[in-house]
Design a protein around this motif. Structure first.
Motif, PDB file in Angstrom:
ATOM      1  N   GLY A 148      19.427  31.563  89.497  1.00 22.22           N
ATOM      2  CA  GLY A 148      20.696  32.921  89.699  1.00 22.22           C
ATOM      3  C   GLY A 148      21.427  33.433  86.664  1.00 22.22           C
ATOM      4  N   ILE A 149      21.330  32.358  86.726  1.00 22.40           N
ATOM      5  CA  ILE A 149      21.994  32.190  84.870  1.00 22.40           C
ATOM      6  C   ILE A 149      20.257  32.845  84.597  1.00 22.40           C
ATOM      7  N   VAL A 150      19.402  32.701  84.894  1.00 20.37           N
ATOM      8  CA  VAL A 150      18.346  33.717  83.896  1.00 20.37           C
ATOM      9  C   VAL A 150      18.445  34.482  84.535  1.00 20.37           C
ATOM     10  N   MET A 151      18.845  35.426  85.769  1.00 16.70           N
ATOM     11  CA  MET A 151      19.215  36.478  86.363  1.00 16.70           C
ATOM     12  C   MET A 151      20.612  37.317  85.910  1.00 16.70           C
ATOM     13  N   GLY A 152      20.926  36.478  85.198  1.00 22.60           N
ATOM     14  CA  GLY A 152      21.816  37.442  84.883  1.00 22.60           C
ATOM     15  C   GLY A 152      22.039  37.002  83.811  1.00 22.60           C
ATOM     16  N   ILE A 153      21.673  36.682  83.004  1.00 22.50           N
ATOM     17  CA  ILE A 153      21.277  37.350  81.674  1.00 22.50           C
ATOM     18  C   ILE A 153      20.935  38.449  80.965  1.00 22.50           C
ATOM     19  N   VAL A 154      20.416  39.262  82.670  1.00 19.94           N
ATOM     20  CA  VAL A 154      19.726  40.193  82.128  1.00 19.94           C
ATOM     21  C   VAL A 154      20.320  42.016  82.219  1.00 19.94           C
ATOM     22  N   PRO A 155      21.496  41.279  83.032  1.00 19.02           N
ATOM     23  CA  PRO A 155      22.377  42.634  82.421  1.00 19.02           C
ATOM     24  C   PRO A 155      23.825  42.521  81.830  1.00 19.02           C
ATOM     25  N   VAL A 156      23.790  41.258  81.567  1.00 18.99           N
ATOM     26  CA  VAL A 156      24.733  40.759  80.020  1.00 18.99           C
ATOM     27  C   VAL A 156      23.881  41.613  78.417  1.00 18.99           C
ATOM     28  N   MET A 157      22.207  41.435  78.557  1.00 18.95           N
ATOM     29  CA  MET A 157      22.036  41.710  77.385  1.00 18.95           C
ATOM     30  C   MET A 157      21.840  43.627  77.328  1.00 18.95           C
ATOM     31  N   ILE A 158      21.504  43.729  79.094  1.00 22.52           N
ATOM     32  CA  ILE A 158      21.746  45.382  78.874  1.00 22.52           C
ATOM     33  C   ILE A 158      22.743  45.702  78.614  1.00 22.52           C
ATOM     34  N   GLY A 159      23.629  46.010  78.346  1.00 18.21           N
ATOM     35  CA  GLY A 159      25.381  45.726  78.275  1.00 18.21           C
ATOM     36  C   GLY A 159      25.584  45.897  76.965  1.00 18.21           C
ATOM     37  N   ILE A 160      25.426  44.790  76.281  1.00 19.08           N
ATOM     38  CA  ILE A 160      25.158  44.128  74.756  1.00 19.08           C
ATOM     39  C   ILE A 160      24.395  45.087  73.625  1.00 19.08           C
ATOM     40  N   LEU A 161      23.362  45.931  74.673  1.00 20.58           N
ATOM     41  CA  LEU A 161      21.914  46.581  74.174  1.00 20.58           C
ATOM     42  C   LEU A 161      23.037  48.369  74.163  1.00 20.58           C
ATOM     43  N   PHE A 162      23.499  48.245  75.487  1.00 24.36           N
ATOM     44  CA  PHE A 162      24.347  50.133  75.364  1.00 24.36           C
ATOM     45  C   PHE A 162      25.963  49.971  74.275  1.00 24.36           C
ATOM     46  N   LEU A 163      26.348  48.576  74.159  1.00 24.74           N
ATOM     47  CA  LEU A 163      27.330  48.739  72.911  1.00 24.74           C
ATOM     48  C   LEU A 163      26.776  48.862  71.652  1.00 24.74           C
ATOM     49  N   TYR A 164      25.263  48.439  71.555  1.00 18.85           N
ATOM     50  CA  TYR A 164      24.582  48.524  70.091  1.00 18.85           C
ATOM     51  C   TYR A 164      24.589  50.380  70.488  1.00 18.85           C
ATOM     52  N   ILE A 165      24.162  50.593  71.701  1.00 15.25           N
ATOM     53  CA  ILE A 165      23.504  51.898  71.573  1.00 15.25           C
ATOM     54  C   ILE A 165      24.759  52.918  71.141  1.00 15.25           C
ATOM     55  N   ASP A 166      25.904  52.515  71.089  1.00 16.33           N
ATOM     56  CA  ASP A 166      27.502  53.424  71.667  1.00 16.33           C
ATOM     57  C   ASP A 166      28.009  52.912  69.545  1.00 16.33           C
ATOM     58  N   ALA A 167      27.724  52.101  69.316  1.00 19.35           N
ATOM     59  CA  ALA A 167      27.911  51.828  67.970  1.00 19.35           C
ATOM     60  C   ALA A 167      28.347  53.044  66.850  1.00 19.35           C
ATOM     61  N   PRO A 168      27.336  53.638  67.120  1.00 19.83           N
ATOM     62  CA  PRO A 168      27.544  54.618  66.098  1.00 19.83           C
ATOM     63  C   PRO A 168      27.397  55.968  66.033  1.00 19.83           C
ATOM     64  N   ILE A 169      28.395  56.483  67.726  1.00 20.75           N
ATOM     65  CA  ILE A 169      29.520  56.788  68.058  1.00 20.75           C
ATOM     66  C   ILE A 169      30.447  56.547  67.324  1.00 20.75           C
ATOM     67  N   ARG A 170      30.663  55.273  68.333  1.00 17.78           N
ATOM     68  CA  ARG A 170      31.752  54.695  67.208  1.00 17.78           C
ATOM     69  C   ARG A 170      32.351  54.993  66.639  1.00 17.78           C
TER      70      ARG A 170
END
Length: 184
Positions: A148-170
């Motif tokens: 569960g812990i390992v599987m939970g890391i994947v969506p957290v990393m995807i969320g961080i990726l979305f923030l990274y993608i959004d950085a130029p927009i900000r």
């Protein structure tokens, strides 16, 4: 002749630039679905393309009225996907911009920023929930907790990726607000 190209874009400005590059080569977008662009032959540089994220879904009366207004202005609604709309106008009719002032550009970028931020938040919450459930399972002696812990890391990393993608927009929002303040 029809052409289908599968391509993923997360930056609408790069996507728009690519569509205009394709139009300059004689390929006119006539349909879009997720990562799938359908083109037909046209005269090179016949069209100018613009992409916009609408405030509401396409079926909302405000969105429908906006698209009708654009059509009355000689702009063709080519395709849409969720709230994203693809417009084109004949290049022979002159310049084609969707935003005539800084405030409307800021508003558009804020809509895109909100979309990426919500996606990042949702992914983060899902991931953290899975990690917490995994931790509880470990404390209760269940061996599946580590998974569960390992599987939970994947969506957290995807969320961080979305923030990274959004950085130029900000950054664009910040720069436009600064430019707007200078002009006032």
């Amino acid at each position: 002749m029809k052409h289908v190209i599968r391509k993923l874009y997360y930056d609408y400005e790069k996507e728009e630039k690519w569509l205009n590059s394709m139009a300059s080569k004689g390929m006119a977008l006539f349909n879009y679905s997720w990562c799938k662009y359908a083109f037909e032959d046209c005269e090179p540089s016949e069209y100018i393309y613009r992409i916009e994220l609408l405030k509401d879904l396409l079926t909302h009366p405000n969105s429908m009225a906006y698209i009708k207004f654009m059509q009355e202005m000689g702009v063709e609604h080519v395709a849409s996907y969720m709230r994203w709309v693809y417009f084109r106008k004949k290049a022979s009719e002159g310049q084609f911009d969707l935003y005539s002032d800084i405030e409307s550009r800021i508003t558009h970028y804020k809509r895109i920023n909100l979309l990426w931020s919500i996606l990042a938040l949702v992914e983060g919450i899902i991931g953290l929930s899975i990690i917490i459930m995994g931790s509880v399972n470990i404390m209760n002696g269940h061996p599946i907790g580590r998974l569960g812990i390992v599987m939970g890391i994947v969506p957290v990393m995807i969320g961080i990726l979305f923030l990274y993608i959004d950085a130029p927009i900000r950054k664009k929002i910040k720069d436009l607000v600064k430019e707007k303040n200078i002009r006032e």
